[in-house]
Motif scaffolding. Structure first.
Motif, PDB file in Angstrom:
ATOM      1  N   GLY A   1      -9.532  17.646 -14.387  1.00 34.77           N
ATOM      2  CA  GLY A   1     -10.852  18.066 -14.837  1.00 34.77           C
ATOM      3  C   GLY A   1     -11.949  17.528 -13.944  1.00 34.77           C
ATOM      4  O   GLY A   1     -11.720  17.107 -12.798  1.00 34.77           O
ATOM      5  N   ASP A   2     -13.169  17.519 -14.480  1.00 30.20           N
ATOM      6  CA  ASP A   2     -14.314  17.038 -13.714  1.00 30.20           C
ATOM      7  C   ASP A   2     -14.245  15.539 -13.474  1.00 30.20           C
ATOM      8  O   ASP A   2     -14.829  15.038 -12.517  1.00 30.20           O
ATOM      9  CB  ASP A   2     -15.617  17.375 -14.442  1.00 30.20           C
ATOM     10  N   GLU A   3     -13.562  14.817 -14.354  1.00 30.54           N
ATOM     11  CA  GLU A   3     -13.376  13.386 -14.199  1.00 30.54           C
ATOM     12  C   GLU A   3     -11.888  13.065 -14.268  1.00 30.54           C
ATOM     13  O   GLU A   3     -11.144  13.708 -14.998  1.00 30.54           O
ATOM     14  CB  GLU A   3     -14.120  12.614 -15.293  1.00 30.54           C
ATOM     15  N   VAL A   4     -11.500  12.069 -13.504  1.00 35.23           N
ATOM     16  CA  VAL A   4     -10.087  11.670 -13.495  1.00 35.23           C
ATOM     17  C   VAL A   4     -10.005  10.164 -13.692  1.00 35.23           C
ATOM     18  O   VAL A   4     -10.969   9.414 -13.445  1.00 35.23           O
ATOM     19  CB  VAL A   4      -9.393  12.050 -12.178  1.00 35.23           C
ATOM     20  N   ARG A   5      -8.865   9.733 -14.141  1.00 32.85           N
ATOM     21  CA  ARG A   5      -8.597   8.310 -14.361  1.00 32.85           C
ATOM     22  C   ARG A   5      -7.747   7.813 -13.195  1.00 32.85           C
ATOM     23  O   ARG A   5      -6.660   8.330 -12.937  1.00 32.85           O
ATOM     24  CB  ARG A   5      -7.858   8.151 -15.684  1.00 32.85           C
ATOM     25  N   VAL A   6      -8.242   6.851 -12.483  1.00 30.46           N
ATOM     26  CA  VAL A   6      -7.561   6.311 -11.307  1.00 30.46           C
ATOM     27  C   VAL A   6      -6.984   4.948 -11.660  1.00 30.46           C
ATOM     28  O   VAL A   6      -7.707   4.051 -12.110  1.00 30.46           O
ATOM     29  CB  VAL A   6      -8.524   6.201 -10.116  1.00 30.46           C
ATOM     30  N   VAL A   7      -5.689   4.800 -11.478  1.00 26.46           N
ATOM     31  CA  VAL A   7      -4.985   3.561 -11.807  1.00 26.46           C
ATOM     32  C   VAL A   7      -4.600   2.859 -10.520  1.00 26.46           C
ATOM     33  O   VAL A   7      -3.964   3.456  -9.641  1.00 26.46           O
ATOM     34  CB  VAL A   7      -3.724   3.850 -12.650  1.00 26.46           C
ATOM     35  N   SER A   8      -4.992   1.599 -10.395  1.00 27.30           N
ATOM     36  CA  SER A   8      -4.660   0.822  -9.195  1.00 27.30           C
ATOM     37  C   SER A   8      -3.916  -0.438  -9.610  1.00 27.30           C
ATOM     38  O   SER A   8      -4.205  -1.040 -10.642  1.00 27.30           O
ATOM     39  CB  SER A   8      -5.929   0.460  -8.413  1.00 27.30           C
ATOM     40  N   MET A   9      -2.961  -0.823  -8.781  1.00 24.71           N
ATOM     41  CA  MET A   9      -2.190  -2.045  -9.059  1.00 24.71           C
ATOM     42  C   MET A   9      -1.622  -2.600  -7.766  1.00 24.71           C
ATOM     43  O   MET A   9      -1.265  -1.856  -6.849  1.00 24.71           O
ATOM     44  CB  MET A   9      -1.090  -1.789 -10.084  1.00 24.71           C
ATOM     45  N   GLY A  10      -1.563  -3.906  -7.698  1.00 24.85           N
ATOM     46  CA  GLY A  10      -0.973  -4.579  -6.546  1.00 24.85           C
ATOM     47  C   GLY A  10      -1.975  -4.798  -5.423  1.00 24.85           C
ATOM     48  O   GLY A  10      -2.776  -3.924  -5.112  1.00 24.85           O
ATOM     49  N   LYS A  11      -1.946  -5.957  -4.816  1.00 24.99           N
ATOM     50  CA  LYS A  11      -2.767  -6.266  -3.655  1.00 24.99           C
ATOM     51  C   LYS A  11      -1.856  -6.672  -2.515  1.00 24.99           C
ATOM     52  O   LYS A  11      -0.884  -7.397  -2.692  1.00 24.99           O
ATOM     53  CB  LYS A  11      -3.747  -7.413  -3.967  1.00 24.99           C
ATOM     54  N   GLN A  12      -2.186  -6.170  -1.322  1.00 22.72           N
ATOM     55  CA  GLN A  12      -1.368  -6.540  -0.170  1.00 22.72           C
ATOM     56  C   GLN A  12      -2.277  -6.880   0.999  1.00 22.72           C
ATOM     57  O   GLN A  12      -3.420  -6.416   1.071  1.00 22.72           O
ATOM     58  CB  GLN A  12      -0.422  -5.398   0.219  1.00 22.72           C
ATOM     59  N   ALA A  13      -1.781  -7.682   1.901  1.00 17.29           N
ATOM     60  CA  ALA A  13      -2.552  -8.025   3.088  1.00 17.29           C
ATOM     61  C   ALA A  13      -2.788  -6.769   3.893  1.00 17.29           C
ATOM     62  O   ALA A  13      -1.906  -5.919   4.020  1.00 17.29           O
ATOM     63  CB  ALA A  13      -1.799  -9.075   3.909  1.00 17.29           C
ATOM     64  N   GLY A  14      -3.981  -6.607   4.419  1.00 18.51           N
ATOM     65  CA  GLY A  14      -4.267  -5.394   5.192  1.00 18.51           C
ATOM     66  C   GLY A  14      -5.694  -5.399   5.666  1.00 18.51           C
ATOM     67  O   GLY A  14      -6.323  -6.432   5.841  1.00 18.51           O
ATOM     68  N   SER A  15      -6.212  -4.194   5.837  1.00 22.02           N
ATOM     69  CA  SER A  15      -7.547  -4.032   6.413  1.00 22.02           C
ATOM     70  C   SER A  15      -8.484  -3.379   5.426  1.00 22.02           C
ATOM     71  O   SER A  15      -9.211  -2.467   5.746  1.00 22.02           O
ATOM     72  CB  SER A  15      -7.470  -3.186   7.684  1.00 22.02           C
ATOM     73  N   GLY A  16      -8.414  -3.818   4.162  1.00 20.25           N
ATOM     74  CA  GLY A  16      -9.300  -3.248   3.159  1.00 20.25           C
ATOM     75  C   GLY A  16     -10.755  -3.512   3.503  1.00 20.25           C
ATOM     76  O   GLY A  16     -11.115  -4.513   4.114  1.00 20.25           O
ATOM     77  N   LYS A  17     -11.622  -2.587   3.114  1.00 20.78           N
ATOM     78  CA  LYS A  17     -13.038  -2.690   3.444  1.00 20.78           C
ATOM     79  C   LYS A  17     -13.622  -3.951   2.818  1.00 20.78           C
ATOM     80  O   LYS A  17     -13.548  -4.162   1.614  1.00 20.78           O
ATOM     81  CB  LYS A  17     -13.779  -1.450   2.945  1.00 20.78           C
ATOM     82  N   GLY A  18     -14.209  -4.779   3.673  1.00 16.01           N
ATOM     83  CA  GLY A  18     -14.904  -5.951   3.165  1.00 16.01           C
ATOM     84  C   GLY A  18     -13.994  -7.013   2.592  1.00 16.01           C
ATOM     85  O   GLY A  18     -14.438  -7.922   1.911  1.00 16.01           O
ATOM     86  N   SER A  19     -12.690  -6.921   2.852  1.00 17.69           N
ATOM     87  CA  SER A  19     -11.771  -7.890   2.262  1.00 17.69           C
ATOM     88  C   SER A  19     -10.513  -7.941   3.088  1.00 17.69           C
ATOM     89  O   SER A  19     -10.202  -7.028   3.851  1.00 17.69           O
ATOM     90  CB  SER A  19     -11.437  -7.483   0.820  1.00 17.69           C
TER      91      SER A  19
END
Length: 889
Positions: A649-667
C-alpha cells in the motif's frame, strides 16, 4: 520524436492535471479475479470498484497498465512476430471514472489529448459509436466538429461492451486514425475494414446499464467510464510508423539481439528479432511479478514464451544463451517507469540463463527429430499428431513450438491426433490451474468492510484485547448469533489475532463474551477484514456484543521466532550465494519454518554450514528488532528487500535486525537484514534462541527450499541427534568423536568380507558344492556340455562362474541355475569356437521357459535370464540338453 516513455508520461500527466489519481500498474497476476490467468486489460484492478464491491478514496483514475495476452481466452502468442501489432505484453493507457464524469467529459478529454497534447491531425481521425447512441454522436459533433460521415454507427457487439451475461454494460466509441489511401483498407463497418488503412487507437466504454438474466436493462445510478489505448500502437502513430516494432523501444531491443548475434535486424532474421524483443518483455515482467517457469498454470505459459524466444535465438545462430544478456537493454528502456524490473534484474537474468541452458540441451535433438519425421512424409503433408506428441513427451516441446517451427516450412500438425495422445495430460493441466486471487464468495467480506470498515490489527503490541463483534458468518450467510457446536467466522472491529499472510500462519486462541466462548482455530484476511474461524464451545456468541480476545501465547512466540529467523536466513543466503537470491515463498508455522528462494543448484554442506553459522551469530548478537513505517519508495531507497509480486500500500512496515561491521552512513555499523514485512517478530534476535537447518531440497525449477527449526524445537532436535550418536558410540564401543572413523572401518571390512565371500562361493560352486572335484561335463550333440544347479550363490556370481567353467572346458557350453529363494537366476556360456553353432541366448531362453519364465538375452558367448520356479532346475538342464541334441544353431 516523442519516445514511448515520453508518451506514457504525457498521458498520465494530462489526466493527473485533470483531477485523476495516477495509479500504479497492478501486478500481472490478478489479485481480485480468479477467472483470469493474467491481467489482460487496464480495468482489471478496478473491477470491484466498478461493480460497487469496493470503494477507494478517488473517483477518477489514470494508469499505464502492463498486460499479458499469452494464455487462456486472450492468447495472441501465435501471431507475435509475424504481424505489426500483436504482442504478448503491452501497455494499456486508460482513464477511468467511477460514477464521477460521463460522456460529456470523457469525449472532450480524449479529443483534447489526441489533438492538442499529442498533436494528431484531427482531419485524420474518425470515430465509431453504437448505432443507437445518439448522445455520443451529438457530443462528437459539438466537441470535435465531426461530420456524420466521420461518425460511423456500428450495430454489433464490437461497439457494445459487457462484463458478462449479466451486470454492468454499455456502448463504446472507438477512435480510428486514417493512414491514407496509399494503404489498402476501408473504414470500420465496411467490407474492407480488416485492412491496415484505418487503425483503432482508443476505445471509450460508457458503462451506463445493468443487464439482467432476462435480457432487460436498467440505467446504472452512477454511470462510469473505462477507456483503453495501447501505448505501442499510439507510439507507432506518433513516431510516423505503421509497425509497432519500428518504435524506439522495440528498435532498441531488436538492435540488442542483432548486435548479440551479429545479424541484420531487418534481414532474413527479422521475425526472429521481433519475437525475441517481444518475449523478452513479457518473460521479464512475469518473473518480476513472481511467476516462475514450471509445468503448470502461469509458470507453464511463461516457459512456453521463453522457449519460443529461445528457439528463435537458436535460428539466428546463437551458440550460447542469449536472452539473459538482453535484460540490461530492457531495464534501461523500461526500468524507470517500472522499477520492479530493476529490483528483479538479477533474478530475471538468472532465471533466463538457467532455462535457456536447459532448453538448448534438448533443442538440437528435438529439431533433428522433427526433420527426420518430415523426411518420411509426402511433400506438404501435415505432421502426424503422434509425432508431435513424441516431441512434447520426450523432448519437452509444447505443441505451439512445433507448430511455430512447421509454420516456416508451410506445414501444420494433425492436432486431432495430438489431442488424442495428450487427452489425459491436457485434462490434468487444465485442472491444475484454478487461478488465484479472491474467491467468488468474497463479496460478503467487501460488504462488511463497506459497512464497518477494515479491521484494526493490535497484535504488534499485544496478545490480548477487547473488541466489538461486527458480524457472524455461517455457510456464507450473515447470522445474528451462533450456538455451541457451530462453526462460524467472526469479524470484530479490532483484534490481536494475526491473519495469515506473507507466509506467516494465522493465530489461534480464545474469544469470550458474557454469554459464550469460542475457540479460534485460524485467522485470515479478505479486503482488510480479519476473519476469525471459530467453533463455539460454550453458550452462544451474538453480534453487536463485546468480546475478550486472547492469542495462544506459546504458539505466537514460536511463530515469531521462526519468522524472524526467516529474515536472517534470507540475508545469510544472499551473503553465501549471491544477490540473485530472492524469496519465492515461505511458511512460518509454530513448529518449523520453510523458506523457498531463487537458486539454480543444491547447496553444498559447506554452504549450508556457513548459512547456519551466520544466522546463529546474529541470534547471539541479541540485537534489537526494529520496525519503521515509511513509503515503499523510501523503503526501497534504504535497500529493503521486498517479496516480488506482493502488493504493498501507500505505507509499508520495514523490519530491520542485526548489525554488522561495514560502511553504514555516519556509523561503522550497518543493518544486516532489512525487509518489507507485515508479520510479527521477536523483540531481540536472542529471543529466537537457536537455529538449525534440516537441509535443502528442490521446490521447483530454479527454486530451492530450506526447512529449519528454532528455539526449543531446534534444541530438542539436536538433543535427539546427540542421543542417537551416544547410542551408536556405545554400540561400537567407541567415543562419539571416533564414530565416523569406526563406521568407515566397518564399511571397509564389510566390503572386504563380501569380496572374500564371493570368492568362496565361486570356489565352492566350481568344486560342485564340496563333492569331489566338481561336476563333470558330458558330450551332448557333439558339444561338451556342463549343466549345474547351485545354491548359496547369487545371480551376480554366475557370469564369473561361467567364465571359469569355460576356461576349464576349453571348448563347450555351460548352463548354471542358481536358487535365489525359490526363484531362479540363469546364465549360459559358450566358448568362442562354438558360437557359430550354439548361441548362449538360445540356451537361456530354453531354460527360462522350462522354469516357467520367458525371455532372456545377451551375447552368443554369454547370456542371462530368470525364472519363477528354481525347483525345476533339472528339467531346465534336460531341456537344454534336448536342444543341443537337436543341433542348436
Amino acid at each position: 520524436m516523442a519516445s514511448l516513455n515520453d508518451i506514457r508520461s504525457t498521458f498520465l500527466d494530462y489526466f493527473g492535471n485533470n483531477g485523476h489519481a495516477v495509479v500504479d500498474s497492478s501486478p500481472l497476476v490478478p489479485r481480485n479475479d480468479p477467472t483470469l490467468m493474467f491481467t489482460n486489460a487496464g480495468m482489471v484492478q478496478f473491477k470491484n470498484v466498478f461493480t460497487g464491491v469496493e470503494h477507494r478514496d478517488y473517483t477518477r483514475a489514470a494508469t499505464s497498465q502492463k498486460c499479458v495476452r499469452a494464455g487462456g481466452k486472450h492468447n495472441d502468442l501465435d501471431n507475435v512476430g509475424y504481424t505489426a501489432r500483436h504482442h504478448t505484453l503491452f501497455e494499456m493507457l486508460g482513464n477511468f471514472s467511477f460514477g464521477d464524469y460521463f460522456k460529456d467529459d470523457a469525449i472532450p478529454l480524449a479529443w483534447n489529448l489526441l489533438t492538442r497534447e499529442l498533436g494528431i491531425d484531427k482531419d485524420k481521425l474518425l470515430v465509431t459509436i453504437y448505432h443507437t447512441d445518439d448522445e455520443a454522436a451529438e457530443i462528437w459533433k459539438k466537441v470535435a466538429g465531426l461530420s456524420d460521415d466521420r461518425i460511423i454507427r456500428i450495430p454489433t457487439s464490437d461497439n457494445f461492451w459487457s462484463m458478462g451475461a449479466t451486470g454492468p454494460c454499455g456502448p463504446c466509441t472507438e477512435i480510428f486514425y486514417d493512414h491514407g489511401d496509399h494503404i489498402w483498407g476501408g473504414p470500420p463497418g465496411s467490407p474492407e475494414e480488416d485492412g491496415d488503412r484505418f487503425i483503432e487507437i482508443w476505445n471509450l466504454v460508457f458503462m451506463q446499464f445493468e443487464q439482467f438474466e432476462d435480457g432487460s436493462r436498467e440505467n446504472l445510478p452512477k454511470p462510469s467510464i473505462d477507456t483503453g489505448m495501447g501505448l505501442e500502437r499510439i507510439g507507432a502513430l506518433l513516431q510516423g510508423k505503421h509497425d509497432n516494432y519500428d518504435t524506439d523501444l522495440f528498435r532498441a531491443l531488436i538492435e540488442g539481439s542483432a548486435n548479440a548475434t551479429s545479424t541484420d535486424p531487418a534481414g532474413p532474421g527479422k521475425v526472429h528479432h521481433r519475437v525475441i524483443a517481444d518475449h523478452l518483455r513479457s518473460t521479464s515482467f512475469l518473473i518480476a511479478d513472481g511467476v516462475m517457469p514450471s509445468n503448470e498454470g502461469r509458470g507453464y505459459v511463461l516457459r512456453r514464451i521463453m522457449r519460443r524466444a529461445m528457439r528463435h535465438a537458436h535460428q539466428l545462430g546463437a551458440q550460447d544463451p542469449l536472452m539473459y544478456r538482453l535484460v540490461p537493454n530492457l531495464v534501461a528502456q523500461m526500468g524507470q517507469a517500472y522499477p520492479e524490473l530493476t529490483r528483479a534484474q538479477a533474478l530475471i537474468e538468472e532465471t533466463l540463463l538457467l532455462e535457456e541452458t536447459r532448453f538448448r540441451q534438448t533443442l538440437d535433438r528435438g529439431l533433428r527429430l522433427l526433420d527426420d519425421e518430415l523426411a518420411g512424409l509426402p511433400e506438404g503433408a501435415d505432421l502426424p499428431g503422434e509425432s508431435a506428441f513424441k516431441l512434447y513427451d520426450t523432448y519437452g516441446f509444447p505443441l505451439d513450438l512445433t507448430q511455430d517451427a512447421l509454420r516456416e516450412k508451410g506445414r501444420a500438425v494433425d492436432t486431432d491426433g495430438f489431442d488424442a495422445a495428450m487427452e489425459e495430460q491436457k485434462a490434468k493441466a487444465r485442472a491444475a490451474w484454478a487461478g488465484s486471487g479472491d474467491t467468488a464468495d468474497a463479496a460478503i467480506w467487501f460488504d462488511i468492510a463497506e459497512t464497518h470498515g477494515t479491521t484494526e490489527f493490535l497484535g504488534y503490541d499485544t496478545e490480548t484485547a477487547e473488541g466489538q463483534i461486527l458480524a457472524i458468518v455461517q455457510d456464507g450467510a450473515a447470522q445474528d448469533k451462533a450456538a455451541k457446536g457451530d462453526a462460524v467466522q467472526i469479524v470484530l472491529n479490532q483484534t490481536p489475532f494475526y491473519a495469515e499472510s506473507g507466509g506467516q500462519v494465522g493465530d489461534t486462541g480464545v474469544l469470550k463474551t458474557d454469554t459464550g466462548r469460542a475457540t479460534i482455530t485460524d485467522c485470515r484476511k479478505v479486503a482488510g477484514v480479519f476473519i476469525h474461524f471459530a467453533e463455539v464451545t460454550e453458550g452462544e456468541i451474538a453480534k453487536a456484543t463485546g468480546a475478550e480476545l486472547t492469542v495462544d501465547h506459546d504458539r505466537r512466540t514460536n511463530i515469531r521466532a521462526n519468522h524472524s529467523a526467516t529474515h536472517l536466513l534470507h540475508e545469510a543466503l544472499r551473503e553465501a550465494l549471491g544477490d540473485h537470491v530472492a524469496q519465492r515463498g515461505s511458511l512460518n508455522a509454530p513448529d518449523r519454518l520453510r523458506f523457498d528462494f531463487s537458486h539454480s543448484k543444491a547447496l553444498t554442506l559447506e554452504e549450508l554450514d556457513r548459512v547456519e553459522r551466520e544466522v546463529n551469530a546474529f541470534i547471539r548478537q541479541n540485537g534489537k528488532v526494529e520496525t519503521r513505517i515509511m513509503t515503499p519508495d523510501e523503503a526501497r531507497d534504504l535497500g529493503a528487500q521486498a517479496l516480488f509480486g506482493e502488493k504493498y500500500g501507500d505505507e509499508v512496515r520495514v523490519v530491520s535486525m542485526g548489525k554488522q561491521a561495514g560502511s553504514g552512513k555516519g556509523s561503522d555499523k550497518q543493518t544486516y537484514s532489512l525487509e518489507l514485512c507485515g508479520g510479527t517478530h521477536v523483540r531481540q534476535t536472542g529471543d529466537i534462541g537457536l537455529f538449525v537447518t534440516l537441509g535443502d531440497s528442490a521446490s521447483s525449477a530454479g527454486v530451492r527450499r530450506i526447512e529449519a527449526l528454532t528455539g526449543a524445537a531446534a534444541f530438542d532436535y539436536l538433543a535427539a541427534q546427540d542421543h542417537r550418536m551416544a547410542e551408536t558410540a556405545l554400540t561400537l564401543k567407541a567415543k562419539p568423536e571416533e564414530v565416523p572413523d569406526r563406521v568407515k572401518a566397518l564399511l571397509d571390512e564389510r566390503k572386504a568380507l563380501q569380496a572374500e565371500l564371493a570368492d568362496l562361493r565361486r570356489d565352492l560352486a566350481m568344486a560342485g558344492g564340496g563333492q569331489g572335484n566338481g561336476p563333470a561335463a558330458k558330450e551332448v550333440g557333439g558339444v561338451s556340455f556342463l549343466g549345474q544347479s547351485l545354491s548359496g550363490v547369487t545371480g551376480k556370481d554366475l557370469p564369473a562362474l561361467i567364465d571359469a567353467h569355460k576356461a576349464k572346458l576349453g571348448s563347450g557350453a555351460v548352463l548354471l541355475i542358481a536358487d535365489t529363494g525359490g526363484k531362479a537366476a540363469i546364465a549360459a556360456g559358450v566358448t568362442q569356437d562354438l558360437t557359430g553353432r550354439v548361441s548362449a541366448v538360445d540356451l537361456v531362453k530354453t531354460a527360462a521357459q522350462a522354469l516357467g519364465g520367458k525371455g532372456g538375452g545377451g551375447r552368443p558367448d554369454m547370456a542371462q535370464a530368470g525364472g519363477p520356479d528354481a525347483s525345476k532346475a533339472d528339467a531346465a538342464i534336460a531341456a537344454v540338453e534336448s536342444l543341443l541334441e537337436g543341433g542348436a544353431a
